[in-house]
Write an enzyme that holds these catalytic residues in place. Structure first.
Site, PDB file in Angstrom:
ATOM      1  N   ASP A  97      22.342  -5.438 -20.184  1.00 56.78           N
ATOM      2  CA  ASP A  97      23.378  -5.228 -19.170  1.00 56.78           C
ATOM      3  C   ASP A  97      22.738  -5.353 -17.776  1.00 56.78           C
ATOM      4  O   ASP A  97      21.709  -4.721 -17.502  1.00 56.78           O
ATOM      5  CB  ASP A  97      23.939  -3.810 -19.385  1.00 56.78           C
ATOM      6  CG  ASP A  97      25.193  -3.529 -18.594  1.00 56.78           C
ATOM      7  OD1 ASP A  97      25.898  -4.492 -18.239  1.00 56.78           O
ATOM      8  OD2 ASP A  97      25.478  -2.335 -18.358  1.00 56.78           O
ATOM      9  N   SER A 273      30.326   5.108 -18.476  1.00 57.00           N
ATOM     10  CA  SER A 273      30.596   6.433 -17.894  1.00 57.00           C
ATOM     11  C   SER A 273      31.386   7.356 -18.818  1.00 57.00           C
ATOM     12  O   SER A 273      31.101   8.558 -18.881  1.00 57.00           O
ATOM     13  CB  SER A 273      31.343   6.277 -16.565  1.00 57.00           C
ATOM     14  OG  SER A 273      30.518   5.604 -15.647  1.00 57.00           O
TER      15      SER A 273
HETATM   16  P1  13P Z   1      31.624   2.276 -16.262  1.00 61.98           P
HETATM   17  O1  13P Z   1      30.751   2.977 -15.280  1.00 61.98           O
HETATM   18  O2  13P Z   1      33.042   2.199 -15.778  1.00 61.98           O
HETATM   19  O3  13P Z   1      31.545   2.863 -17.624  1.00 61.98           O
HETATM   20  O4  13P Z   1      31.127   0.746 -16.362  1.00 61.98           O
HETATM   21  C1  13P Z   1      30.040   0.417 -17.177  1.00 61.98           C
HETATM   22  C2  13P Z   1      29.565  -0.975 -16.971  1.00 61.98           C
HETATM   23  O5  13P Z   1      30.191  -1.813 -16.379  1.00 61.98           O
HETATM   24  C3  13P Z   1      28.244  -1.305 -17.551  1.00 61.98           C
HETATM   25  O6  13P Z   1      27.861  -2.599 -17.221  1.00 61.98           O
HETATM   26  O1  G3H Z   2      26.494  -0.806 -15.049  1.00 65.49           O
HETATM   27  C1  G3H Z   2      25.674   0.072 -15.150  1.00 65.49           C
HETATM   28  C2  G3H Z   2      25.533   0.850 -16.391  1.00 65.49           C
HETATM   29  O2  G3H Z   2      26.451   1.904 -16.376  1.00 65.49           O
HETATM   30  C3  G3H Z   2      24.116   1.289 -16.643  1.00 65.49           C
HETATM   31  O3  G3H Z   2      23.669   2.232 -15.731  1.00 65.49           O
HETATM   32  O4  G3H Z   2      21.384   1.644 -14.833  1.00 65.49           O
HETATM   33  O5  G3H Z   2      22.156   4.014 -14.980  1.00 65.49           O
HETATM   34  O6  G3H Z   2      21.588   2.760 -17.053  1.00 65.49           O
HETATM   35  P1  G3H Z   2      22.101   2.670 -15.635  1.00 65.49           P
HETATM   36 ZN    ZN Z   3      28.424  -3.248 -15.274  1.00 63.52          ZN
END
Ligand code: 13P
Ligand code: G3H
Ligand code: ZN
Length: 325
Positions: A97, A273
């Site tokens: 991600d 989240s």
């Molecule tokens: P949220 O913070 O809305 O869960 O989004 C997560 C996300 O986009 C991770 O790439």
């Molecule tokens: O988009 C972000 C994700 O919620 C991951 O967040 O970098 O705190 O693991 P993080």
């Molecule tokens: Zn994201």
């Protein structure tokens, strides 16, 4: 000791190709749940196996260093084996991600990821194209899927901080997809990361479905990704605030809007989240009610149980992915 390279197929994982073409045809979205630890991963896999939903398990750069990259690779392999032992054949994709560099994407591909995101959304357009194309060239040699991004979400995108969101410009998407060769595209239509997506006490502004539709017209049948898609479940926010937390004004995307997105060309919906809120709410509640307890299996077990409930609910009633494996 030198790190051994591994291809994702050896871990029992799949890329996003078939998942996305089925999701596009069936008008639902594949859930992409973030995880950092054992309990989250167990919950995601068990909930998706129970609802027979294909799943993308995703890790951020921060999550990868938190869990340790070698540990993570075996966790992913263990997740596939655990699913198979329970008789489930759900497709599981391991995705990076918000990858922020070519080197990070290569490292993930070499250690068993079946999909990576290269997030060049904060870069000038031509630099985003060049970086994304470079990642695609390496990834496709290994049959790994690549997600790119156009437009910037408000809030914090991992280590990339975006003060104000910039909606995706539909006039750029066709050129970007053609020049880079990406397999999916994340767009910015009014969602944001984290638990405070909109101003508390004010009506939640609807997502910009007009921008989504414009993008769909320009790249028909192409998989679109929605980040920042947590609903910020109010039941959890209330539990957190009741049991000593301070999360006043936390608000997210209404489920109805996510259902509408899932039925469109949006093939992947990112949720982090809501999982964090479920875990925090249950742990706070546990400690408040049983302050003597100190066995992590007890309170983490409660948190894991709640996560399973949350994920089943999302698969069954929001994303439409239940029963599609
Ligand atoms: P949220 O913070 O809305 O869960 O989004 C997560 C996300 O986009 C991770 O790439
Ligand atoms: O988009 C972000 C994700 O919620 C991951 O967040 O970098 O705190 O693991 P993080
Ligand atoms: Zn994201």
């Amino acid at each position: 000791m030198e790190k051994q390279k591994v291809h994702y197929s050896e871990l029992g994982l799949v890329n996003t190709k078939e998942m996305f073409s089925k999701a596009m045809a069936g008008k639902y979205a594949i859930p992409a749940y973030n995880f950092n630890n054992l309990e989250q991963l167990q919950a995601i896999i068990n909930a998706c196996a129970e609802t027979n939903s294909p799943v993308i398990i995703q890790v951020s750069k921060g999550a990868r260093s938190y869990a340790n990259e070698t540990m993570l690779r075996y966790m992913a392999m263990g997740a596939v084996k655990m699913a198979r032992e329970t008789g489930s054949n759900i497709p599981i994709c391991l995705h990076l991600d918000h990858g922020d560099s070519y080197e990070l994407c290569v490292s993930c591909i070499d250690s068993g990821f079946s999909s990576v995101m290269i997030d060049g959304s904060h870069l000038p357009y031509d630099e985003n194209v060049a970086l994304t194309k470079k990642v695609v060239e390496y990834a496709h040699q290994h049959d790994v899927s690549v997600e790119g991004e156009l437009g910037v979400l408000a809030g914090i995108e991992d280590e990339v901080s975006a003060e104000h969101s910039t909606y995706t410009k539909p006039e750029e998407v066709e050129d970007f997809v053609r020049k880079t060769g990406v397999d999916s595209l994340a767009i910015s239509i009014g969602t944001s990361h984290g638990a405070y997506k909109f101003k508390a006490g004010q009506p939640v502004p609807p997502l910009r479905f007009d921008i989504l539709e414009e993008c769909e017209k320009r790249i028909p049948g192409f998989p679109i990704v929605l980040h920042g898609a947590s609903s910020v479940v109010q039941e959890y926010v209330q539990l957190i605030n009741t049991y000593g937390g301070k999360m006043e004004g936390a608000v997210g995307i209404p489920e109805e809007q996510l259902r509408q997105a899932a039925a469109s060309a949006v093939c992947k919906i990112n949720i982090d989240s809501d999982g964090r809120l479920a875990v925090t709410a249950k742990i706070r509640e546990y400690f408040a009610k049983d302050p003597k307890e100190f066995d992590p299996r007890k309170y983490l077990g409660e948190a894991r149980k709640e996560l399973v409930k949350l994920i089943k609910h999302k698969n069954e009633t929001v994303l439409g992915s239940a029963g599609k494996a």
